[in-house]
Design a protein around this motif. Structure first.
Motif, PDB file in Angstrom:
ATOM      1  N   THR B  95      69.972 -45.486  62.788  1.00 27.61           N
ATOM      2  CA  THR B  95      70.797 -46.775  61.594  1.00 27.61           C
ATOM      3  C   THR B  95      69.347 -47.231  60.756  1.00 27.61           C
ATOM      4  O   THR B  95      68.679 -47.391  61.262  1.00 27.61           O
ATOM      5  CB  THR B  95      71.379 -48.075  61.396  1.00 27.61           C
ATOM      6  OG1 THR B  95      72.391 -48.066  62.650  1.00 27.61           O
ATOM      7  CG2 THR B  95      71.926 -48.276  60.312  1.00 27.61           C
ATOM      8  N   LEU B  96      69.555 -46.516  59.512  1.00 29.87           N
ATOM      9  CA  LEU B  96      68.701 -46.954  58.022  1.00 29.87           C
ATOM     10  C   LEU B  96      69.055 -48.057  57.614  1.00 29.87           C
ATOM     11  O   LEU B  96      70.392 -47.946  57.363  1.00 29.87           O
ATOM     12  CB  LEU B  96      68.000 -45.936  57.389  1.00 29.87           C
ATOM     13  CG  LEU B  96      67.719 -44.546  58.004  1.00 29.87           C
ATOM     14  CD1 LEU B  96      67.755 -43.660  57.074  1.00 29.87           C
ATOM     15  CD2 LEU B  96      67.131 -44.645  58.368  1.00 29.87           C
ATOM     16  N   ARG B  97      68.285 -49.171  57.145  1.00 31.46           N
ATOM     17  CA  ARG B  97      68.892 -49.948  56.127  1.00 31.46           C
ATOM     18  C   ARG B  97      68.759 -50.124  54.650  1.00 31.46           C
ATOM     19  O   ARG B  97      67.271 -49.224  54.567  1.00 31.46           O
ATOM     20  CB  ARG B  97      68.373 -51.251  56.950  1.00 31.46           C
ATOM     21  CG  ARG B  97      68.485 -51.954  58.039  1.00 31.46           C
ATOM     22  CD  ARG B  97      69.929 -51.990  58.612  1.00 31.46           C
ATOM     23  NE  ARG B  97      70.556 -51.845  59.373  1.00 31.46           N
ATOM     24  CZ  ARG B  97      72.189 -52.325  59.754  1.00 31.46           C
ATOM     25  NH1 ARG B  97      73.111 -52.366  58.906  1.00 31.46           N
ATOM     26  NH2 ARG B  97      72.489 -52.515  60.882  1.00 31.46           N
ATOM     27  N   ARG B 101      71.366 -54.003  51.954  1.00 33.15           N
ATOM     28  CA  ARG B 101      71.642 -54.704  53.104  1.00 33.15           C
ATOM     29  C   ARG B 101      72.821 -53.807  53.595  1.00 33.15           C
ATOM     30  O   ARG B 101      73.681 -53.622  54.399  1.00 33.15           O
ATOM     31  CB  ARG B 101      72.962 -56.002  52.806  1.00 33.15           C
ATOM     32  CG  ARG B 101      71.246 -57.191  53.227  1.00 33.15           C
ATOM     33  CD  ARG B 101      71.944 -58.658  53.066  1.00 33.15           C
ATOM     34  NE  ARG B 101      70.861 -59.059  53.494  1.00 33.15           N
ATOM     35  CZ  ARG B 101      69.845 -60.182  53.767  1.00 33.15           C
ATOM     36  NH1 ARG B 101      70.342 -59.599  55.168  1.00 33.15           N
ATOM     37  NH2 ARG B 101      69.593 -61.427  53.764  1.00 33.15           N
ATOM     38  N   SER B 102      73.432 -52.409  52.713  1.00 38.79           N
ATOM     39  CA  SER B 102      73.917 -51.436  53.135  1.00 38.79           C
ATOM     40  C   SER B 102      73.469 -50.386  54.415  1.00 38.79           C
ATOM     41  O   SER B 102      71.895 -50.675  54.486  1.00 38.79           O
ATOM     42  CB  SER B 102      74.010 -50.334  51.739  1.00 38.79           C
ATOM     43  OG  SER B 102      72.729 -49.763  51.944  1.00 38.79           O
ATOM     44  N   SER B 103      74.181 -49.785  54.931  1.00 41.17           N
ATOM     45  CA  SER B 103      73.221 -48.817  56.082  1.00 41.17           C
ATOM     46  C   SER B 103      74.120 -47.341  56.066  1.00 41.17           C
ATOM     47  O   SER B 103      75.313 -47.050  55.162  1.00 41.17           O
ATOM     48  CB  SER B 103      73.768 -49.972  56.992  1.00 41.17           C
ATOM     49  OG  SER B 103      74.811 -49.244  57.628  1.00 41.17           O
ATOM     50  N   LEU B 104      73.251 -46.645  56.500  1.00 39.18           N
ATOM     51  CA  LEU B 104      73.314 -45.411  56.574  1.00 39.18           C
ATOM     52  C   LEU B 104      73.210 -44.754  58.276  1.00 39.18           C
ATOM     53  O   LEU B 104      71.998 -45.308  58.987  1.00 39.18           O
ATOM     54  CB  LEU B 104      72.193 -44.625  55.282  1.00 39.18           C
ATOM     55  CG  LEU B 104      71.907 -43.697  55.832  1.00 39.18           C
ATOM     56  CD1 LEU B 104      73.364 -42.443  55.660  1.00 39.18           C
ATOM     57  CD2 LEU B 104      71.100 -42.387  54.514  1.00 39.18           C
ATOM     58  N   LEU B 105      74.333 -44.243  58.263  1.00 40.56           N
ATOM     59  CA  LEU B 105      74.512 -43.964  60.321  1.00 40.56           C
ATOM     60  C   LEU B 105      73.683 -42.508  60.287  1.00 40.56           C
ATOM     61  O   LEU B 105      74.089 -41.054  59.341  1.00 40.56           O
ATOM     62  CB  LEU B 105      75.702 -43.843  60.552  1.00 40.56           C
ATOM     63  CG  LEU B 105      75.065 -43.787  62.148  1.00 40.56           C
ATOM     64  CD1 LEU B 105      74.843 -44.826  63.054  1.00 40.56           C
ATOM     65  CD2 LEU B 105      77.274 -43.570  63.206  1.00 40.56           C
ATOM     66  N   TYR B 160      67.184 -45.800  51.680  1.00 42.91           N
ATOM     67  CA  TYR B 160      67.133 -46.300  53.111  1.00 42.91           C
ATOM     68  C   TYR B 160      65.879 -46.069  54.068  1.00 42.91           C
ATOM     69  O   TYR B 160      65.577 -45.226  53.965  1.00 42.91           O
ATOM     70  CB  TYR B 160      68.275 -46.292  53.773  1.00 42.91           C
ATOM     71  CG  TYR B 160      69.548 -46.273  52.781  1.00 42.91           C
ATOM     72  CD1 TYR B 160      70.722 -46.796  53.232  1.00 42.91           C
ATOM     73  CD2 TYR B 160      70.153 -45.203  52.237  1.00 42.91           C
ATOM     74  CE1 TYR B 160      71.754 -46.984  52.648  1.00 42.91           C
ATOM     75  CE2 TYR B 160      71.376 -45.620  51.478  1.00 42.91           C
ATOM     76  CZ  TYR B 160      72.243 -47.077  51.344  1.00 42.91           C
ATOM     77  OH  TYR B 160      73.088 -46.745  51.070  1.00 42.91           O
ATOM     78  N   GLY B 162      64.023 -46.476  58.115  1.00 36.83           N
ATOM     79  CA  GLY B 162      64.286 -47.134  59.690  1.00 36.83           C
ATOM     80  C   GLY B 162      63.095 -46.095  60.471  1.00 36.83           C
ATOM     81  O   GLY B 162      61.716 -45.952  60.038  1.00 36.83           O
TER      82      GLY B 162
END
Lengths: 150, 170
Positions: B95-97, B101-105, B160, B162
């Motif tokens: 998961t990248l932040r 504060r949104s995230s990217l899987l 993003y 991570g």
């Protein structure tokens, strides 16, 4: 006169046979292979190559001499160095009248052995390298010297 | 007088004998030398060598890098005993932040390689989706190249970040 000369003519036949002779030196000792411990991970404090069971890691020497000649064997070892750091090395030796390494017998420096009926004898060298727990990474090189007195 | 002369003669012959005999019994030696080599190598280490930078992508696009050139791949550098078999473990998802504060899987993918440097640039690698076993090369080296797969359908515009982690079991 002409006929007389013809009868006096000499006939020669020759035959040749090849003669081979190999001159061997009185005593010859040859290095056939060097001793290789290979890679050791830092932190290992001792590594051993058995001269009898060590296979191609062990050094190999062959002795050529008059048949059934007793000779005295000595060997020396010392330190392995990478130029600035060292590793203590204690050599070990085995020998036998045949080229079969795992049928050779352990020898100590000063032992007397006797060459076989063909004047041959074979040696294998191994030993122990003692490293420090923080031995610096690198390649360490030294020598194993085998001497035959007769 | 005769006896004294006889003794002199005996001594003389003994001395002459010693002079001529000694060289015949002198010991001769032959010797040969073999080199001895040992190479000390580091114990198993893993170091991050190259960060993975996707660059910029528009939303609603599929983001792929696992089979791209090394320029878009990240890499770990493994060092250890030559020929050693190691088990590489990596997470099945990452998961990248984003800054808001949104995230990217992401779905990590690993490509194994066994040279140490960027000389392999431009190569394509067979990506592996699962952890696996592999041997270090004859110099004790292994480069682990990694990339990710992601679907950007529902991702907002952001930057993003991570951290990808690879563990080595040996």
């Amino acid at each position: 006169m002409v006929a007389a000369n013809a009868f006096e003519q000499t006939h020669v036949v020759t035959a040749t046979a090849l003669v081979n002779m190999t001159m061997k030196p009185t005593m010859g000792l040859t290095t056939g292979r060097d001793l290789t411990f290979g890679f050791v991970v830092q932190g290992v404090t001792s590594i051993y190559v058995d001269p009898i069971t060590g296979g191609n890691s062990a050094a190999y020497f062959s002795l050529s001499a008059p048949p059934n000649t007793p000779v005295t064997v000595t060997f020396s070892s010392g330190v392995l160095s990478d130029g600035s750091n060292s590793i203590a090395f204690n050599g070990a030796l085995s020998g036998g009248p045949s080229t079969t390494q795992n049928q050779s017998s352990q020898l100590t420096s000063g032992n007397t052995i006797t060459t076989n009926s063909s004047g041959e004898y074979y040696f294998w060298a191994g030993g122990t390298a003692n490293l420090s727990p923080t031995q610096p990474i690198g390649t360490y090189v030294g020598s194993f010297v085998l001497t035959i007195a007769y | 007088m005769l006896l004294r002369r006889h003794r002199f003669g005996l001594w003389a012959s003994l001395i002459i004998g010693a002079i001529f005999v000694s060289p015949c019994v002198a010991q001769k030696v032959v010797s040969a030398r073999a080199s001895v080599t040992v190479t000390v190598i580091p114990s198993m280490t893993v170091a991050g060598w190259k960060a993975h930078d996707f660059g910029e992508f528009r939303p609603k696009s599929e983001l792929r890098s696992a089979n791209h050139t090394y320029h878009s791949l990240g890499a770990f550098f493994v060092s250890g005993q030559p020929g050693a078999s190691v088990l590489l473990n990596f997470p099945t998802s990452l998961t990248l932040r984003g800054q808001d504060r949104s995230s990217l899987l992401l779905a990590p993918r690993i490509a194994f390689w066994s040279t140490s440097g960027p000389a392999v640039g431009g190569q394509n690698f067979p990506a592996r989706a699962t952890s696996g076993k592999i041997s270090l090369d004859s110099d004790g080296r292994l480069s682990v190249w990694f990339g990710q797969l992601a679907d950007l359908d529902s991702v907002s515009c952001d930057s993003y970040k991570g951290v990808d982690t690879v563990s080595i079991a040996y």
